[in-house]
Scaffold this active site. Structure first.
Site, PDB file in Angstrom:
ATOM      1  N   SER A 224       0.838  -1.196   0.000  1.00  0.00           N
ATOM      2  CA  SER A 224       0.000   0.000   0.000  1.00  0.00           C
ATOM      3  C   SER A 224       0.871   1.243   0.000  1.00  0.00           C
ATOM      4  CB  SER A 224      -0.904   0.019   1.232  1.00  0.00           C
ATOM      5  OG  SER A 224      -0.143   0.297   2.404  1.00  0.00           O
ATOM      6  N   ASP A 225       0.290   2.360  -0.454  1.00  0.00           N
ATOM      7  CA  ASP A 225       0.910   3.640  -0.155  1.00  0.00           C
ATOM      8  C   ASP A 225       0.744   3.875   1.336  1.00  0.00           C
ATOM      9  OD1 ASP A 225       2.149   6.086  -0.357  1.00  0.00           O
ATOM     10  OD2 ASP A 225       0.913   6.794  -2.012  1.00  0.00           O
ATOM     11  N   TRP A 226       1.475   4.831   1.866  1.00  0.00           N
ATOM     12  CA  TRP A 226       1.544   5.024   3.314  1.00  0.00           C
ATOM     13  C   TRP A 226       0.179   5.470   3.855  1.00  0.00           C
ATOM     14  CZ3 TRP A 226       5.111   2.572   1.583  1.00  0.00           C
ATOM     15  CH2 TRP A 226       6.323   2.322   2.225  1.00  0.00           C
ATOM     16  N   PHE A 227      -0.390   4.621   4.711  1.00  0.00           N
ATOM     17  CA  PHE A 227      -1.727   4.795   5.278  1.00  0.00           C
ATOM     18  C   PHE A 227      -2.807   4.668   4.206  1.00  0.00           C
ATOM     19  CE2 PHE A 227       1.229   7.393   7.837  1.00  0.00           C
ATOM     20  CZ  PHE A 227       1.153   6.698   9.040  1.00  0.00           C
ATOM     21  N   GLY A 228      -2.481   3.985   3.111  1.00  0.00           N
ATOM     22  CA  GLY A 228      -3.436   3.790   2.026  1.00  0.00           C
ATOM     23  C   GLY A 228      -4.101   2.433   2.043  1.00  0.00           C
TER      24      GLY A 228
END
Length: 838
Positions: A224-228
């Site tokens: 995932s993207d960061w916090f995605g």
């Protein structure tokens, strides 16, 4: 590290250990399983350099030109070399994985991260990215293609629903990933923050599993993207292998419960863990130990490559009357806000603390054999320039003291926990750590001494993710501790810049103190914002001066100068992750300054530094214009090399430059409205739109001039007999002779375009399908060969069949390059065929 027997290891892992392996432990590391000798892996940003594991006070790094700059080189061999150096930088930082390259498509000039991607065209972007990734992975470092897919704006990026047709998805937004994967099956892919047609990408099975894994046959790791990550079982079932960063929000006990309740079957979890273990095996030959130290390289040969890349990215947009190259023996006046500012990178995750930077003024000064003078012309900062480099400590060292406490300054008995000397008064404390600072709540006093060179009223500014007060000799000048207003700094976590002013005397020394409280002390409403770490600060200052005074002085000096160069544009303040630009214009005052200097001296050269297009209302006045992007460590030297002719410019625009924002095809459909953004321009992105509606941009995609001239001749095409099933193995080979007809060695970019026959669907007038760059001495000729698979050259996405369609008919081939000369040929597609896959 050792190579794992993946299937045997899967059998030995407990459910808890499997779950742990599917999420990061912190911002940059995966989980370890010591019992089975599974180490933690490290990853690092990213787009234009390897920062390492620290935003705050970390190890310095090489900064490469931004991706639009590299895109402008149209040089696949250079991108391979850049990838190899990026890998060596990664190894020096103890990082197994690079979080890049970014290959989203710039559907608007306003996108905050537009500078992070190579081009508006999937062929150019995909072929450059594929070679860049090959360079990385040939050295053993894992590449990460991102952001998969349609992460093309910053506005409401976590929540926005990108409404896009599958035809546009395939032909435009997936195409860079598609072509990059044909060249290099990257070890990792990072999902986008956004939704696509109603479903977040990180839990979108059609995107992750059906297209990426099954159709394209890719077997790497999806993170995932960061916090995605937005769910537990949905993301696991869709194919998201790794949630980043840690500690986990959605895996852990929630995932264990999902498995025990059959919301996610354990065999599906095993698929996710298998990909994590395969990644370990991919990077194992690097021999990087857990928690490796971070080191700096900064070798002479690396500096030379960075300088070459910077120079090769500079686009010669105009050169009437052969104003360029400049004469080294003549005096020169350098003007403008970007002259003494090294605009070397954009903002956000692309930003890093470079080994060194070379401002354009310094590059010119090093080249010139005559007198070099300077005039500011105008200031173009968004926030006041950082004050830190102008401060001295009590001991006389450059910078200021940064003292950390667990209590506020109102407590006279508080204990000093940590003391650092900093030079940059922009500090993102996301990864600040100290044994006695046990929570996100702490305080810091920053103290330094400022001696102004001129009398006047000085403005001071404070931006904080937290709270801040700035004092001059004990007098409160700026209070940013209450009634705070939301700003865009630090990924949208911070306040706007609050300002105050004080009259200062030249030569007198003033004590500057900033009292800072970390993020929990802020009264900002952070709902809907991803909170990155315990805080951040930025404080700056500048002498107040009227723009009219500066512009008039610059114009007057220009009227008397032998040679004039204006450096203007944007910086990482204006182009950054976290927010999109509001307009295409240069900062206030810049256009007026450029116009008036050109009125005073029509031969003045204009150099624009920006990662994406800007308006140029004065373009008709200038005889010589360069687009110089954000050029990395060596930006100033690279620009000077081109200005003085030591490097012959060979770059071509990777983006269309519209006359005005309203001309851009996404103008009516950019930004989120009620949680959605409609990709209403469909496949008509960039040049595809301008050519379809016959609207001339200011400078078209692929434009770029040279100090020499080229001719192209003897175009020939070779094809092979068609097969029953359309697949790889039906190449179209175009050969063309390119001759340097001028007096200067230089490089030509040969561009191959395909014009489709009339069909039952609307298609672009022409599309780029291949290119090659060739270096030639004066009078030299070379034969250039461009090979394109017929299926890639001819196909469009048929939404009814859900397949690519290569339709019967006559396809025209156009070969272009520097100048207006166009070579033409054609080939036949004998029967309509359909296909899937890479």
């Amino acid at each position: 590290m050792v190579q794992f027997d993946v299937e045997k290891t899967l059998e030995e892992l407990t459910l808890g250990e499997k779950v742990a392996l599917t999420a990061g432990t912190d911002f940059w590391h995966t989980a370890a399983v010591p019992r089975l000798n599974i180490p933690s892996l490290r990853m690092s940003d990213g787009p234009n350099g390897v920062r390492g594991t620290r935003f705050f006070n970390g190890t310095r790094a090489a900064c490469f030109p931004c991706s639009t700059a590299l895109g402008a080189t149209w040089d696949t061999e250079l991108l391979y070399e850049v990838g190899r150096l990026m890998a060596e930088e990664s190894i020096a930082k103890g990082s197994h994985i690079i979080l890049g390259p970014t290959i989203n498509t710039q559907r608007s000039p306003l996108g905050g991260r537009g500078f992070e991607s190579f081009a508006e065209d999937g062929v150019l972007s995909g072929l450059l990215a594929g070679n860049y990734c090959k360079g990385l992975q040939d050295k053993g470092v894992a590449a990460t293609l991102k952001h998969f897919v349609c992460n093309d704006q910053e506005h409401e990026r976590l929540a926005v629903d990108s409404i896009v047709t599958m035809r546009a998805m395939r032909e435009i937004y997936l195409m860079p990933f598609h072509l990059a994967m044909r060249l290099c099956k990257t070890a990792c892919v990072m999902t986008a923050y956004n939704k696509i047609n109603g479903t977040h990408v990180s839990e979108n099975k059609q995107i992750i599993t059906d297209i990426l894994r099954k159709e394209w046959g890719w077997d790497g790791l999806v993170m995932s993207d960061w916090f995605g990550t937005y769910s537990t079982s949905d993301a696991i079932n869709a194919g998201l292998d790794l949630e980043m960063p840690g500690p986990t929000r959605w895996r852990g006990t929630a995932l264990a419960h999902a498995v025990s309740s059959n919301k996610a079957f354990e065999y599906v979890l095993d698929e996710r863990v298998r990909n994590v273990l395969n990644l370990h095996n991919f990077v194992e030959p690097l021999g990087i130990p857990e928690n490796a130290p971070e080191e700096a390289l900064n070798r002479p040969e690396d500096q030379a490559l960075l300088r070459r890349a910077a120079a090769e990215s500079v686009v010669l947009m105009k050169n009437e009357d052969n104003i360029l190259p400049l004469k080294k023996e003549k005096s020169i006046l350098v003007i403008g806000p970007n002259a003494k500012t090294a605009a070397y990178c954009g903002g956000g995750s692309a930003s890093l603390d470079a080994y060194y930077t070379v401002a354009p003024f310094d590059g010119v000064k090093a080249k010139s054999e005559g007198e070099v003078s300077f005039s500011q012309g105008v200031y173009s900062y968004n926030e006041l320039p950082v004050l830190g480099p102008l401060l001295k400590t009590e001991e006389g060292e450059k910078g200021f003291k940064f003292r950390v406490y667990n209590e506020p300054s109102s407590n006279p008995n508080r204990e000093l926990l940590d003391e650092l000397r900093l030079e940059n008064s922009l500090g993102f404390l996301m990864d600040y750590k100290h044994p006695k600072v046990t929570s996100f709540l702490f305080y810091a006093d920053m103290e330094g001494y400022f001696t102004p060179e001129e009398d006047g009223i000085y403005d001071f500014g404070v931006t904080v993710q937290g709270t801040g007060k700035l004092y001059i000799d004990g007098e409160l000048v700026v209070d940013n501790s209450k009634n705070q207003r939301q700003g865009t700094a630090f990924f949208g976590n911070a306040t706007v810049e609050e300002k105050g002013s004080k009259e200062l005397k030249a030569g007198q020394t003033y004590k500057v103190v900033v009292e800072f409280g970390s993020a929990p002390t802020s009264d900002l409403d952070m709902r809907g914002v991803v909170v990155f770490g315990p805080g951040g600060f930025r404080f700056g200052a500048a002498r107040r001066v009227g723009q009219e005074e500066l512009i008039s002085k610059a114009a007057e000096l220009a009227s008397q100068a032998d040679q004039v160069v204006i450096f203007a544009g944007l910086t990482s303040e204006w182009e950054t992750e976290g927010h999109d630009r509001d307009h295409m214009d240069l900062p206030a005052g810049s256009d007026e300054m450029i116009s008036r200097v050109l009125d005073a001296n029509p031969n003045a050269v204009v150099v624009i530094q920006s990662g994406t297009p800007v308006t140029m209302p004065w373009a008709h006045k200038t005889k010589a214009l360069l687009q110089a992007w954000f050029g990395g460590n060596e930006c100033g030297n690279g620009i000077a090399d081109v200005l003085y002719g030591d490097v012959n410019p060979s770059a071509k625009l990777p983006l269309s430059f519209p006359v005005r924002l309203q001309d851009n095809p996404s103008y009516l459909n950019f930004r989120s409205e009620r949680g959605r953004v409609l990709y209403g321009e469909d496949v008509y992105v960039g040049y595809r739109y301008y050519e379809k509606v016959d609207l001339a941009p200011l400078f078209p995609f692929g434009h770029g001039l040279s100090y020499t001239t080229f001719s192209r001749s003897d175009l020939s095409l070779a094809t092979v007999p068609e097969k029953r099933q359309l697949e790889d193995g039906e190449p179209i080979t175009a050969t063309v002779t390119v001759t340097n007809t001028g007096d200067v060695a230089g490089a030509e970019v040969v561009q191959l375009w395909i014009v489709p026959p009339p069909t039952g669907v609307n298609r672009p007038v022409r599309e780029l399908k291949g290119f090659a760059k060739v270096f030639l001495n004066p009078g030299e000729s070379k034969t250039v060969e461009i090979v394109v698979e017929k299926k890639l050259a001819t196909s469009w996405w048929d939404e009814q069949r859900e397949k690519w369609a290569s339709e019967k008919g006559t396809y025209k081939v156009l070969v272009t390059g520097t100048g207006d000369e166009v070579l033409k040929s054609s080939f036949e597609v004998e029967k309509t065929r359909f296909w899937l896959g890479l």
